[in-house]
Scaffold this active site. Structure first.
Site, mmCIF file in Angstrom:
data_model
loop_
_atom_site.group_PDB
_atom_site.id
_atom_site.type_symbol
_atom_site.label_atom_id
_atom_site.label_comp_id
_atom_site.label_asym_id
_atom_site.label_seq_id
_atom_site.Cartn_x
_atom_site.Cartn_y
_atom_site.Cartn_z
ATOM 1 N N GLY A 46 0.828 -1.200 0.000
ATOM 2 C CA GLY A 46 0.000 0.000 0.000
ATOM 3 C C GLY A 46 0.859 1.245 0.000
ATOM 4 O O GLY A 46 1.994 1.218 0.494
ATOM 5 N N GLN A 51 2.982 10.089 1.118
ATOM 6 C CA GLN A 51 4.276 9.416 1.289
ATOM 7 C C GLN A 51 5.240 9.741 0.155
ATOM 8 O O GLN A 51 6.448 9.569 0.300
ATOM 9 C CB GLN A 51 4.086 7.894 1.352
ATOM 10 C CG GLN A 51 3.415 7.415 2.621
ATOM 11 C CD GLN A 51 3.279 5.904 2.614
ATOM 12 O OE1 GLN A 51 2.320 5.368 2.076
ATOM 13 N NE2 GLN A 51 4.239 5.210 3.201
ATOM 14 N N CYS A 91 5.340 -0.110 7.306
ATOM 15 C CA CYS A 91 5.066 1.039 6.439
ATOM 16 C C CYS A 91 6.313 1.346 5.623
ATOM 17 O O CYS A 91 7.426 1.323 6.163
ATOM 18 C CB CYS A 91 4.699 2.246 7.313
ATOM 19 S SG CYS A 91 4.350 3.736 6.377
ATOM 20 N N LEU A 92 6.124 1.645 4.352
ATOM 21 C CA LEU A 92 7.274 1.960 3.498
ATOM 22 C C LEU A 92 8.006 3.210 3.973
ATOM 23 O O LEU A 92 9.169 3.404 3.648
ATOM 24 C CB LEU A 92 6.821 2.138 2.044
ATOM 25 C CG LEU A 92 6.340 0.851 1.345
ATOM 26 C CD1 LEU A 92 5.847 1.164 -0.058
ATOM 27 C CD2 LEU A 92 7.449 -0.187 1.312
ATOM 28 N N HIS A 133 -4.854 1.917 7.183
ATOM 29 C CA HIS A 133 -3.488 2.437 7.340
ATOM 30 C C HIS A 133 -3.219 3.545 6.309
ATOM 31 O O HIS A 133 -2.670 4.600 6.646
ATOM 32 C CB HIS A 133 -2.512 1.261 7.177
ATOM 33 C CG HIS A 133 -1.059 1.622 7.187
ATOM 34 N ND1 HIS A 133 -0.185 1.156 8.152
ATOM 35 C CD2 HIS A 133 -0.315 2.396 6.355
ATOM 36 C CE1 HIS A 133 1.031 1.632 7.901
ATOM 37 N NE2 HIS A 133 0.977 2.385 6.809
ATOM 38 N N GLU A 134 -3.622 3.295 5.057
ATOM 39 C CA GLU A 134 -3.355 4.279 3.995
ATOM 40 C C GLU A 134 -4.215 5.535 4.169
ATOM 41 O O GLU A 134 -3.738 6.648 3.937
ATOM 42 C CB GLU A 134 -3.570 3.666 2.611
ATOM 43 C CG GLU A 134 -2.708 2.440 2.287
ATOM 44 C CD GLU A 134 -1.238 2.604 2.602
ATOM 45 O OE1 GLU A 134 -0.719 3.734 2.545
ATOM 46 O OE2 GLU A 134 -0.594 1.589 2.932
ATOM 47 N N HIS A 137 -2.688 7.924 6.471
ATOM 48 C CA HIS A 137 -1.642 8.769 5.874
ATOM 49 C C HIS A 137 -2.247 10.058 5.301
ATOM 50 O O HIS A 137 -1.626 11.117 5.352
ATOM 51 C CB HIS A 137 -0.928 8.030 4.738
ATOM 52 C CG HIS A 137 0.167 7.103 5.185
ATOM 53 N ND1 HIS A 137 1.280 7.534 5.868
ATOM 54 C CD2 HIS A 137 0.336 5.768 5.037
ATOM 55 C CE1 HIS A 137 2.084 6.508 6.114
ATOM 56 N NE2 HIS A 137 1.525 5.413 5.622
HETATM 57 NI NI NI Z 1 2.292 3.495 5.606
#
Ligand code: NI
Length: 166
Positions: A46, A51, A91-92, A133-134, A137
């Protein structure tokens, strides 16, 4: 398509709130393509536009093993939720860090697709977690924010070390 740079926690830009997309046009479609490519290359399941330093309400998700089930959501909104569940998340933007976070067990989301067409989706399990989660963000929230201050402190120090050595 292009691979975009991913902001790394504790970059303060990860805590800004994204604005709604007024029109799903070719610019947004290109951004979705670039975000997808960036997510697959990372690799991740995701990615949210903030991000990659674009403060607009767009997320991409693909939890499939075969990486062929891309879900792109513009202006996603949770319109129904039930239950509670806890999963280990990563998370990236916080590479190498995993921690359990409490989320709704099932959600119904409303969003626009890549063509600007509204749709609704019921999601539970990993997909539901990933979408929540996304969407976080988009509201300037990183999963680390749910952890204790002590843990947040440790993660911040760890990330600063990672950044210095990259
Ligand atoms: Ni994330």
């Amino acid at each position: 398509m292009a691979i975009l740079d991913i902001l790394i926690y504790p970059d303060s830009r990860l805590h800004s709130k994204a604005r709604p997309v007024a029109q799903v046009d070719s610019r947004i479609r290109k951004l979705i393509d670039d975000m997808s490519e960036t997510m697959y290359a990372a690799p991740g399941i995701g990615l949210a536009a903030p991000q990659v330093n674009v403060m607009e309400r767009i997320i991409v998700v693909d939890i499939s093993e075969s990486k062929d089930s891309l879900l792109a959501m513009v202006n996603p909104e949770i319109i129904q939720s039930e239950g509670q569940d806890e999963h280990e998340e990563g998370c990236l933007s916080v590479p190498g860090v995993y921690a359990p976070v409490k989320r709704y067990e099932n959600i119904r989301v409303r969003a626009l697709d890549k063509q600007g067409k509204p749709f609704e989706l019921d999601a539970g399990g990993l997909l539901g977690v990933c979408i929540q989660h996304e969407i976080d963000h988009l509201d300037g929230k990183v999963f680390v924010d749910y952890l204790s201050h002590l843990k947040q402190d440790r993660i911040r120090k760890k990330m600063q070390k990672v950044m210095r050595h990259s």
